[in-house]
Design a protein around this motif. Structure first.
Motif, PDB file in Angstrom:
ATOM      1  N   PHE A 131       0.809  -1.218   0.000  1.00  0.00           N
ATOM      2  CA  PHE A 131       0.000   0.000   0.000  1.00  0.00           C
ATOM      3  C   PHE A 131       0.844   1.270   0.000  1.00  0.00           C
ATOM      4  O   PHE A 131       0.403   2.299  -0.514  1.00  0.00           O
ATOM      5  CB  PHE A 131      -0.929   0.005   1.209  1.00  0.00           C
ATOM      6  CG  PHE A 131      -2.123   0.901   1.042  1.00  0.00           C
ATOM      7  CD1 PHE A 131      -3.242   0.457   0.347  1.00  0.00           C
ATOM      8  CD2 PHE A 131      -2.138   2.178   1.564  1.00  0.00           C
ATOM      9  CE1 PHE A 131      -4.345   1.286   0.181  1.00  0.00           C
ATOM     10  CE2 PHE A 131      -3.230   3.002   1.405  1.00  0.00           C
ATOM     11  CZ  PHE A 131      -4.338   2.559   0.707  1.00  0.00           C
ATOM     12  N   ARG A 193      -5.927  -2.316  -3.665  1.00  0.00           N
ATOM     13  CA  ARG A 193      -5.830  -0.865  -3.561  1.00  0.00           C
ATOM     14  C   ARG A 193      -6.333  -0.146  -4.808  1.00  0.00           C
ATOM     15  O   ARG A 193      -6.497   1.072  -4.786  1.00  0.00           O
ATOM     16  CB  ARG A 193      -4.384  -0.458  -3.276  1.00  0.00           C
ATOM     17  CG  ARG A 193      -3.439  -0.574  -4.449  1.00  0.00           C
ATOM     18  CD  ARG A 193      -2.055  -0.151  -4.058  1.00  0.00           C
ATOM     19  NE  ARG A 193      -1.156  -0.127  -5.210  1.00  0.00           N
ATOM     20  CZ  ARG A 193       0.157   0.148  -5.139  1.00  0.00           C
ATOM     21  NH1 ARG A 193       0.696   0.414  -3.953  1.00  0.00           N
ATOM     22  NH2 ARG A 193       0.900   0.172  -6.216  1.00  0.00           N
ATOM     23  N   VAL A 198     -11.724   1.634  -2.295  1.00  0.00           N
ATOM     24  CA  VAL A 198     -10.507   2.223  -1.741  1.00  0.00           C
ATOM     25  C   VAL A 198     -10.338   3.652  -2.260  1.00  0.00           C
ATOM     26  O   VAL A 198      -9.983   4.570  -1.509  1.00  0.00           O
ATOM     27  CB  VAL A 198      -9.283   1.365  -2.083  1.00  0.00           C
ATOM     28  CG1 VAL A 198      -7.995   2.022  -1.585  1.00  0.00           C
ATOM     29  CG2 VAL A 198      -9.421  -0.023  -1.464  1.00  0.00           C
ATOM     30  N   THR A 208      -4.441   6.689   5.775  1.00  0.00           N
ATOM     31  CA  THR A 208      -3.918   5.430   5.245  1.00  0.00           C
ATOM     32  C   THR A 208      -4.012   4.284   6.248  1.00  0.00           C
ATOM     33  O   THR A 208      -4.449   3.181   5.886  1.00  0.00           O
ATOM     34  CB  THR A 208      -2.473   5.618   4.779  1.00  0.00           C
ATOM     35  OG1 THR A 208      -2.441   6.608   3.731  1.00  0.00           O
ATOM     36  CG2 THR A 208      -1.893   4.309   4.252  1.00  0.00           C
ATOM     37  N   ILE A 212      -6.144   0.756   5.534  1.00  0.00           N
ATOM     38  CA  ILE A 212      -5.538  -0.586   5.597  1.00  0.00           C
ATOM     39  C   ILE A 212      -6.317  -1.473   6.562  1.00  0.00           C
ATOM     40  O   ILE A 212      -6.602  -2.644   6.262  1.00  0.00           O
ATOM     41  CB  ILE A 212      -4.064  -0.475   6.008  1.00  0.00           C
ATOM     42  CG1 ILE A 212      -3.256   0.235   4.912  1.00  0.00           C
ATOM     43  CG2 ILE A 212      -3.482  -1.845   6.292  1.00  0.00           C
ATOM     44  CD1 ILE A 212      -1.801   0.455   5.270  1.00  0.00           C
ATOM     45  N   ILE A 216      -8.436  -3.078   3.535  1.00  0.00           N
ATOM     46  CA  ILE A 216      -7.421  -3.951   2.953  1.00  0.00           C
ATOM     47  C   ILE A 216      -7.229  -5.215   3.782  1.00  0.00           C
ATOM     48  O   ILE A 216      -7.281  -6.333   3.262  1.00  0.00           O
ATOM     49  CB  ILE A 216      -6.081  -3.202   2.800  1.00  0.00           C
ATOM     50  CG1 ILE A 216      -6.267  -1.949   1.944  1.00  0.00           C
ATOM     51  CG2 ILE A 216      -5.036  -4.131   2.184  1.00  0.00           C
ATOM     52  CD1 ILE A 216      -6.698  -2.214   0.531  1.00  0.00           C
TER      53      ILE A 216
END
Length: 307
Positions: A131, A193, A198, A208, A212, A216
């Motif tokens: 990422f 991503r 996203v 961020t 995640i 993610i």
């Protein structure tokens, strides 16, 4: 105008109501819970049952009609399997059955510990590398350098720098397995991503770390869980190899690799010295692989079965 289809209703003249069409699809009964999951995935059930039995053997080894696995009895050396010694005795008179039962502790401890540590470390590295674009090149070059060395050679090199113990074996194998887990996670993150949700989170100003954690990480758990089973199986094999060549656990700690190493010189005349620990190692690795294959089929939406 609403027309009732009951027999008591009076229909206007000339109006015909079509009969109700039968259901073409048989209703599917969804089985929920652990037992439903195991029934839908028999491979996981079989492998998990075998693995559970082996774990119970390792835990309750002292009460499974065993003796001290390190006790020497020269008068009983090299005896074949019998009712007094189920798996026979080795060159020093030690009971092979007891050593195999206690050896399950070492192999399972190493396999599960390496799978847990390598999965956690590889997950963290893969998330950051996949990422965070500027860190990808640096981290992946380090991982590529580690992956260029065969895992067994890397583990041997690390064990040469330390003394033989179960903890050092776990750390050596973990370092060798981390690059493969991080590579898998990075590949999944690279595809995730680019997803619209996203981009929407980024457009909304979400930080961020929160992207995640929320978007993610949950989508990487399914392939990561499958990979962890293969890491566990690989770790048990590597531990047996290290112990077999004398670079793993010390001889005072019974493990399947040590037992096979001590019996390799006499296996042609006394095959039971190698057969029983090798059979238990093979069954354990097979059980872990069955669990991994079953989880892959169950967690992959393209292969999922609605039973």
């Amino acid at each position: 105008m609403t027309v009732s289809t009951t027999s008591s209703a009076v229909l206007p003249p000339g109006l015909v109501v079509a009969p109700q069409a039968p259901d073409l699809l048989v209703p599917v009964k969804v089985r929920r819970g652990v037992f439903g999951f195991l029934r839908n995935n028999p491979t996981v059930a079989i492998g998990g049952t075998i693995l559970l039995i082996l774990v119970l053997i390792g835990i309750f080894a002292p009460v499974l009609w065993t003796v001290d696995p390190t006790a020497l009895a020269p008068a009983k050396r090299m005896r074949p399997p019998s009712e007094l010694s189920w798996f026979g005795t080795d060159a020093l008179g030690r009971d092979v059955y007891s050593r195999v039962m206690f050896g399950a502790r070492v192999s399972l401890t190493v396999g599960l510990s390496v799978a847990l540590l390598a999965t956690l470390a590889g997950l963290a590295i893969g998330l950051v590398s996949g990422f965070v674009r500027w860190a990808d090149a640096i981290i992946m070059r380090i991982m590529d350098g580690l992956m260029s060395i065969p895992p067994i050679l890397l583990a041997i090199a690390l064990m040469a720098l330390t003394r033989g113990s179960v903890g050092n074996v776990i750390m050596a194998i973990t370092i060798a397995e981390i690059p493969r887990v991080s590579r898998l996670v990075r590949g999944v993150v690279l595809s995730l991503r680019e997803q619209p949700y996203v981009d929407a989170a980024v457009a909304c100003g979400t930080r961020t770390p929160m992207i995640i954690l929320r978007h993610i990480l949950p989508n990487t758990l399914a392939p990561l869980l499958v990979q962890a089973t293969y890491v566990c199986a690989s770790a048990m094999i590597v531990e047996a190899i290290l112990s077999f060549i004398g670079a793993g656990t010390p001889p005072t700690i019974p493990s399947w690799g040590n037992i096979m190493a001590e019996g390799r010189a006499l296996w042609q005349v006394k095959p039971f010295l190698v057969f029983f620990p090798a059979a238990f190692l093979s069954i354990t690795v097979l059980a872990v692989n069955l669990v991994g294959d079953g989880l892959r089929d169950a967690l992959d939406p393209r292969m999922a079965k609605n039973l």
